[in-house]
Design an enzyme around this catalytic site. Sequence first.
Site, PDB file in Angstrom:
ATOM      1  N   LYS A  21     -13.809   1.330 -39.061  1.00  0.00           N
ATOM      2  CA  LYS A  21     -12.835   1.696 -39.190  1.00  0.00           C
ATOM      3  C   LYS A  21     -12.096   1.121 -40.761  1.00  0.00           C
ATOM      4  O   LYS A  21     -11.174   1.915 -41.097  1.00  0.00           O
ATOM      5  CB  LYS A  21     -12.096   1.332 -37.867  1.00  0.00           C
TER       6      LYS A  21
ATOM      7  N   ASN B 110     -17.166 -11.900 -42.176  1.00  0.00           N
ATOM      8  CA  ASN B 110     -16.899 -10.572 -42.325  1.00  0.00           C
ATOM      9  C   ASN B 110     -16.549 -10.506 -43.828  1.00  0.00           C
ATOM     10  O   ASN B 110     -15.787 -11.229 -44.416  1.00  0.00           O
ATOM     11  CB  ASN B 110     -15.616  -9.970 -41.512  1.00  0.00           C
ATOM     12  N   GLY B 111     -17.508  -9.819 -44.780  1.00  0.00           N
ATOM     13  CA  GLY B 111     -17.321  -9.754 -46.252  1.00  0.00           C
ATOM     14  C   GLY B 111     -18.538  -9.817 -46.920  1.00  0.00           C
ATOM     15  O   GLY B 111     -19.669  -9.491 -46.382  1.00  0.00           O
TER      16      GLY B 111
ATOM     17  N   GLU C 135      -8.383  17.401 -45.274  1.00  0.00           N
ATOM     18  CA  GLU C 135      -8.322  16.247 -44.323  1.00  0.00           C
ATOM     19  C   GLU C 135      -9.162  17.018 -42.889  1.00  0.00           C
ATOM     20  O   GLU C 135      -9.815  16.340 -42.285  1.00  0.00           O
ATOM     21  CB  GLU C 135      -6.727  15.976 -43.641  1.00  0.00           C
TER      22      GLU C 135
ATOM     23  N   ARG D 253     -14.869  -1.802 -36.064  1.00  0.00           N
ATOM     24  CA  ARG D 253     -14.895  -2.296 -37.556  1.00  0.00           C
ATOM     25  C   ARG D 253     -16.362  -2.433 -37.848  1.00  0.00           C
ATOM     26  O   ARG D 253     -16.744  -2.590 -39.081  1.00  0.00           O
ATOM     27  CB  ARG D 253     -14.542  -3.860 -37.571  1.00  0.00           C
TER      28      ARG D 253
ATOM     29  N   LYS E  74     -12.386  15.337 -41.476  1.00  0.00           N
ATOM     30  CA  LYS E  74     -12.530  15.076 -39.808  1.00  0.00           C
ATOM     31  C   LYS E  74     -14.089  15.661 -39.303  1.00  0.00           C
ATOM     32  O   LYS E  74     -14.516  15.203 -38.671  1.00  0.00           O
ATOM     33  CB  LYS E  74     -11.484  15.608 -39.120  1.00  0.00           C
TER      34      LYS E  74
ATOM     35  N   CYS F 264     -17.392  -5.339 -40.534  1.00  0.00           N
ATOM     36  CA  CYS F 264     -17.462  -6.207 -39.556  1.00  0.00           C
ATOM     37  C   CYS F 264     -16.221  -6.941 -38.659  1.00  0.00           C
ATOM     38  O   CYS F 264     -15.361  -6.768 -39.197  1.00  0.00           O
ATOM     39  CB  CYS F 264     -18.351  -7.450 -40.056  1.00  0.00           C
TER      40      CYS F 264
ATOM     41  N   GLU G  14     -16.992  13.750 -40.878  1.00  0.00           N
ATOM     42  CA  GLU G  14     -17.079  12.406 -40.452  1.00  0.00           C
ATOM     43  C   GLU G  14     -17.828  12.336 -38.853  1.00  0.00           C
ATOM     44  O   GLU G  14     -18.374  11.351 -38.534  1.00  0.00           O
ATOM     45  CB  GLU G  14     -16.012  11.469 -40.820  1.00  0.00           C
TER      46      GLU G  14
ATOM     47  N   HIS H 290     -13.291  30.347 -57.967  1.00  0.00           N
ATOM     48  CA  HIS H 290     -13.693  30.210 -59.112  1.00  0.00           C
ATOM     49  C   HIS H 290     -15.076  29.234 -58.741  1.00  0.00           C
ATOM     50  O   HIS H 290     -15.701  28.173 -59.422  1.00  0.00           O
ATOM     51  CB  HIS H 290     -13.023  29.006 -59.589  1.00  0.00           C
TER      52      HIS H 290
ATOM     53  N   TRP I  35     -21.365  -4.327 -39.615  1.00  0.00           N
ATOM     54  CA  TRP I  35     -21.551  -3.185 -40.595  1.00  0.00           C
ATOM     55  C   TRP I  35     -22.288  -3.475 -41.743  1.00  0.00           C
ATOM     56  O   TRP I  35     -21.580  -4.228 -42.604  1.00  0.00           O
ATOM     57  CB  TRP I  35     -20.115  -2.647 -40.794  1.00  0.00           C
TER      58      TRP I  35
HETATM   59  O1  M6R Z   1      -7.043   1.870 -43.375  1.00  0.00           O
HETATM   60  P1  M6R Z   1      -7.070   2.934 -44.356  1.00  0.00           P
HETATM   61  O2  M6R Z   1      -6.040   4.154 -44.156  1.00  0.00           O
HETATM   62  O3  M6R Z   1      -6.783   2.362 -45.827  1.00  0.00           O
HETATM   63  O4  M6R Z   1      -8.321   3.789 -44.519  1.00  0.00           O
HETATM   64  C1  M6R Z   1      -8.983   4.567 -45.427  1.00  0.00           C
HETATM   65  C2  M6R Z   1     -10.098   5.231 -45.160  1.00  0.00           C
HETATM   66  O5  M6R Z   1     -10.994   4.397 -45.070  1.00  0.00           O
HETATM   67  C3  M6R Z   1      -9.793   6.011 -43.794  1.00  0.00           C
HETATM   68  O6  M6R Z   1      -8.821   6.793 -43.709  1.00  0.00           O
HETATM   69  C4  M6R Z   1     -11.074   6.748 -43.578  1.00  0.00           C
HETATM   70  O7  M6R Z   1     -11.267   7.973 -44.385  1.00  0.00           O
HETATM   71  C5  M6R Z   1     -10.996   7.703 -42.065  1.00  0.00           C
HETATM   72  N1  M6R Z   1     -12.302   7.331 -41.494  1.00  0.00           N
HETATM   73  C6  M6R Z   1     -10.786   9.117 -42.184  1.00  0.00           C
HETATM   74  O8  M6R Z   1     -10.850   9.439 -40.841  1.00  0.00           O
END
Ligand code: M6R
Length: 615
Positions: free
Chosen positions: A610, A100-101, A488, A27, A492, A2, A495, A511, A74
Amino acid sequence: MCGIVGYIGFREAYPIVIKGLKRLEYRGYDSAGVMLFDGNDLKVSKTKGKVSDLEEKSKEISQSGTIGMGHTRWATHGVPNDINSHPHLSNSENLAIIHNGIIENYEPLKKELIKRGYVFKSDTDTEVLVNLIEEVKKKENLKLGKAVQVALNQVIGAYAICVFDKQKPDEIVVARLGSPLAIGVGKDEFFIASDASPFIEYTSNAIYLEDEEMAIVRLHKPLKIRKIKDDTIVDPYIQELQMNLEQIEKGGYDHFMLKEIYEQPNVIKDTYRGRLLANEGIIKMAGIEDNLEKFLNADRILIVACGTSWHAGLVAEYIIEEFTRIPVEVEYASEFRYRNPIINKNDIVIAISQSGETADTLAAIKLAKENGAFVFGVCNVVGSSISRETHAGAYTHAGPEIGVASTKAFTTQITVLTMIALRLAKAKGTLSNSDFHRHLQELEIIPEKVQEALEMTNEVAKTIAAKFKDSQNCLYLGRGYNFPVALEGALKLKEISYIHAEGYPAAEMKHGPIALIDEQMPVVVIAPKQGHYDKVVSNIQEIKSRSGKIIAIVTKGDTQVRDLADYVIEIPDTSDALSPLLTTIPLQLLSYHIAVMRDCNVDQPRNLAKSVTVE
Ligand code: M6R
């Protein structure tokens, strides 16, 4: 997660709050709401959906008022719908709150309040909190600030809150524990937000509340900050903001993600500027220099992080062990915090986080500190919780990353971690002089190579994206330094395009995952010339003989893989250790183009946010 925004001053609050919410939408973006006070009346508008939906909905209310608060959500407790959206009002409708929390003990508190006659409209923990504040205020006949403080002392959980009382309309009470809260200090006005982006065009003076602090933000009065637990007064520390407006706008790109991908050459330079002096053979980073002995005497380095930052940690494991011979272990912060890990006094914990607010990483840091470890942070957001909670650290200087999919954060984290490895290797003598200088020179020219990689790969990534945009699955394979890049790349893709993707070490394929391969399965293989090239070529043969569709990332001029693969994407040559900084570029672009072609919301993918400030 949030995002919260508040304003109290002399300007119209509504446009400030709405613009602020748009900047904080990264957020959380499943619902949004606003509260305005026009001197007489408190008006609330809220809706499921994005801030743009809120703008439509709030046409129903008068938008005037110089006090306002807004929220972009969120969902944690209660599905995203109009009723569960914030702000929430207390039963008397005098108090309004944005939060937020998570209030973990909201259930017993709610039961108690129901016994006392309170009625709840939403399923949220936040509505419990605002009514708890109301109950405390009424029962003990307290002012708002004191009532908030007493109520928060009964609460278990995390919060950044703004509370407004229409009976005392010259103040907003704010408090934080575990979720970020910044206060912008202007002349005769205050701004409140989850980060400073909503107010950078109005003031460059900001106060970041620390955990367990609250403040009464009152018009024409100096800001008073207190400890929530014991009421001690804290001197406000005003920071000068480094952010500028341009950094948080799209600058002509269709999406923040694309802008951030293209910023990488510059931000990598920003990351090493003043720290890497290749011609003089020097790497200096204050956080490392000040603690060099600790690093040199470390028995082990433990890296804790989540998501993309965890992948950067895996790359760092390979680099640090190779260059310094210090054993490195990499852990998901979310596992580390709950598994009673062995942490020794001579361990160094490196916490990596773009946002510096990730709840799991913060909890892992706290655990490491409790066990006596020295904790070093690698963060992007200046002044973030993790940067403050750690004993020392190094910023990545990537600038604001707004697209939910991390791109430039990843490459700048790798840059910082590579510099750390090189500095330690120099001090330990674990790299020869010539190797040390070679790596420094190569790192210095990496931004030009990243630029070249962007130019070489964008169009071909787009063409390949058009072929594979309707795939159901995708495999990513890499070895050595490029195994984490495979992870990674898969993250990408899944997500932002919602295509199922998995990253694997190329040799592990036999395997199990090889069973998945048929003519429908795209397999992205990272096969630069340096590293385990011949082994990867063998892996490519294995995929080809099972009719998988091979998309290979190769070094410019490669012919062997070109003959085997269905598609190749060429990148510039570099050392094995630095290759992740280049191999990751076409993978970012491939995911981006696929997501655009599938009409997905690239910058705000479904179900994500984010900064993950809940566990
Ligand atoms: O802000 P942070 O680097 O701690 O965030 C960690 C993950 O939440 C963040 O890398 C997330 O996996 C991204 N959406 C990946 O693109």
